[in-house]
Design an enzyme around this catalytic site. Structure first.
Site, short mmCIF file in Angstrom:
data_model
loop_
_atom_site.label_atom_id
_atom_site.label_comp_id
_atom_site.label_asym_id
_atom_site.label_seq_id
_atom_site.Cartn_x
_atom_site.Cartn_y
_atom_site.Cartn_z
N GLN A 27 0.98 -1.35 0.51
CA GLN A 27 0.25 -0.15 0.15
C GLN A 27 0.49 1.78 0.23
OE1 GLN A 27 -2.76 -2.51 3.21
NE2 GLN A 27 -3.92 -0.53 1.99
N ARG A 78 4.19 -0.31 12.99
CA ARG A 78 3.30 -1.61 12.25
C ARG A 78 4.24 -1.50 11.28
NH1 ARG A 78 -2.07 -3.80 11.60
NH2 ARG A 78 -1.02 -5.80 10.44
N HIS A 124 0.32 -9.51 4.94
CA HIS A 124 -0.72 -8.76 4.63
C HIS A 124 -0.59 -8.47 3.03
CE1 HIS A 124 -2.28 -4.49 6.42
NE2 HIS A 124 -2.95 -5.09 5.80
N GLU A 175 -5.13 -9.86 9.84
CA GLU A 175 -6.93 -9.46 9.03
C GLU A 175 -7.68 -11.21 7.95
OE1 GLU A 175 -8.67 -6.51 7.54
OE2 GLU A 175 -7.79 -4.92 9.23
N ASN A 298 -7.19 -5.22 14.82
CA ASN A 298 -8.35 -4.03 13.85
C ASN A 298 -9.59 -3.92 14.33
OD1 ASN A 298 -5.33 -4.38 12.95
ND2 ASN A 298 -5.64 -5.17 10.52
N TYR A 300 -12.87 -0.75 13.22
CA TYR A 300 -12.92 0.32 12.71
C TYR A 300 -14.24 0.79 13.11
CZ TYR A 300 -9.05 0.47 9.80
OH TYR A 300 -7.87 0.19 9.19
N GLU A 380 -5.00 -2.10 14.18
CA GLU A 380 -4.95 -0.55 13.46
C GLU A 380 -6.71 0.36 13.85
OE1 GLU A 380 -5.69 -1.72 9.29
OE2 GLU A 380 -4.24 -3.12 9.18
N TRP A 429 -4.44 3.39 12.03
CA TRP A 429 -3.67 3.64 10.47
C TRP A 429 -4.45 4.31 9.29
CZ3 TRP A 429 -2.41 -0.43 7.44
CH2 TRP A 429 -2.19 -0.53 6.31
N TRP A 437 -6.46 -0.85 -1.75
CA TRP A 437 -6.54 -1.93 -2.36
C TRP A 437 -7.33 -1.49 -3.29
CZ3 TRP A 437 -2.67 -4.98 -0.94
CH2 TRP A 437 -2.16 -5.21 0.21
#
Length: 480
Positions: A27, A78, A124, A175, A298, A300, A380, A429, A437
């Protein structure tokens, strides 16, 4: 939980708390064909779309990224290693690329010199494309699965040998839940039921990496684990159907992987949905049980479970939660401030509940397989504003909705810690506005604007990055 100002958090987090940011190799790195690197599955899948050929050019901007981290007060970073840079063709009999090793070795050295702890992810999602062609990568079964396992063993051992004298914090996989669905992006004939095979292979490769590390490389001051993901799933009301659906959502989205690792047993909901999901040998179970020194999470946002199960052609997002019906706008009212295309909504109380749930379910001494408290690292957590990349430069820098997100979520973290949840670190993050992605560069999760259009890749911190620095400057105790 409600947001409060940083001075109200003074000294609430322990000295030595790790605070910083997270990224992933494909990324941000760019340099897609530099120093012997060969294509990963993403290079092929995104060839004619927004892709990581150049990305944030981080492969060539080590010093700029380290200076940025220091300016934001980070004492941990990280990042992930690209398998395609270390063993470009992926396999155990394929050549190791010394230039790739030299790059990461230099980066690790420079981080440590600047007082920043490297927190390294081995995988990852950027599998060498050659292995996808050779045997389907993590879809492999039968004899081909043995090829995958041996190739993986060689790759992680090369990393441990090259960097293990300096890296004290390792993550095997990022993930797993998302990765089993990523295959739709780079595999034309992927079938939804294959997710159970991919998940099984992720679990056993994780366990094998940990087993190798513990037997050959681990020291008293080093740790290794995995980074799982989860939204918090809240029942929409007090009905039993909603409560059952919410539990089913948590079981499938995180319990699928957490139960075997932290409790040493299958998740009952997943086993019922897919009887072969945990078809491990006893030798495999032996290395899987207790195979994480910490709980990496992680997170969100939050979902509400209505109590209904979608039985016919559920959307992908719903299958990730056991095909339960969910909403984030009950009665047309958003559960929180809506981020880019609904990812994420700002719901800090869900983060608080998740941290409490993780400790109650997996990481306290009374339930964990190893019968001791296990620390949690938030690996994250972040926010993307709707169509932020279309904003003016000044609007992107003054990212008030992201500041509000972090204000609420960091307050929630402190609240959980004050109630006994052993959180040992937090990594936002993301450090940079980067490639997301298949969503390309449109979503912006970074706390830093990167000048891609001008070609300089200059990094300019946003208000949110500076807020995170101020928060932890206040919240982390100066001494034990």
């Amino acid at each position: 939980m409600t947001a409060t100002t940083t001075d109200q958090h003074h000294g609430t987090l322990p000295a030595g708390f790790l605070r910083g940011f997270a990224t992933a190799s494909y990324q941000i790195e760019g340099g897609h064909d530099q120093d012997g690197r060969k294509p990963s599955v993403w290079d092929v899948a995104l060839k004619d779309k927004d892709n990581g050929d150049v990305a944030c050019n981080s492969y060539n901007m080590i010093e700029e990224d380290i200076a940025l981290l220091k300016s934001l007060g980070a004492n941990v970073y990280r990042f992930s290693i690209s398998w395609s840079r270390i063993v470009p063709l992926g396999g155990r009999n394929d050549p190791v690329e010394p230039r790739g090793i030299a790059h990461y070795s230099k980066f690790i050295d420079r981080l440590i010199e600047e007082g920043i702890t490297p927190f390294v992810t081995l995988f990852h999602w950027d599998l060498p494309y050659a292995l996808q062609e050779r045997y389907g990568g993590f879809r492999a079964t039968g004899e081909q699965r043995e090829e995958l396992l041996l190739d993986w063993d060689r790759y992680v051992r090369v990393c441990f040998e090259a960097f293990g004298d300096r890296v004290k914090h390792w993550i095997t996989h990022n993930e797993p839940l998302s990765y089993v669905y990523c295959h739709f992006a780079f595999t034309d004939d992927y079938k939804l039921d294959e997710k159970w095979t991919v998940g099984k292979n992720i679990l056993i490769t994780h366990a094998r990496a940990v087993d190798i590390y513990r037997k050959e490389f681990q020291r008293p001051d080093t740790v290794i684990g995995i980074a799982l993901q989860s939204e918090w799933v809240e029942p929409i009301d007090d009905s039993q159907a909603a409560k059952d659906a919410a539990q089913r959502g948590m079981d499938v989205s995180i319990g699928w992987f957490a139960d075997p690792i932290y409790l040493g047993k299958p998740n009952a909901t997943v086993e019922k949905l897919a009887p072969g999901a945990y078809d491990f040998t006893e030798a495999e179970w032996a290395i899987l049980r207790g195979s994480s020194d910490f709980f990496g999470i992680n997170h969100y946002s939050t979902q509400l479970a209505t109590g209904k199960i979608i039985t016919e052609d559920p959307p992908i997002i719903n299958t990730m939660f056991g095909s339960i019906e969910m909403t984030q706008e009950p009665g047309g009212v958003p559960i929180g401030h809506r981020g880019h295309d609904g990812h994420p909504y700002t719901v800090p109380w869900g983060f608080y509940k998740l941290l409490k749930y993780i400790h109650a379910t997996w990481t306290n001494a009374g339930v964990s397989y190893i019968h001791k408290d296990i620390p949690t690292y938030v690996t994250e957590n972040g926010y993307a504003e709707q169509d932020e990349r279309q904003y003016t430069f000044e609007e992107r820098i003054n990212d008030k909705n992201r500041v509000n997100y972090f204000e609420g979520y960091l307050a929630a973290l402190v609240g959980a810690v004050q109630e006994g949840v052993p959180v040992a670190g937090y990594m936002a993050w993301s450090l940079l506005d980067n490639l997301e992605w298949t969503s390309g560069y449109k979503p912006c999760f970074g706390v830093t604007v990167v000048d891609m259009d001008g070609g300089t890749f200059k990094r300019t911190p946003k208000s949110s990055g500076l807020y995170i620095k101020r928060f932890f400057d206040e919240a982390v105790a100066s001494k034990a």
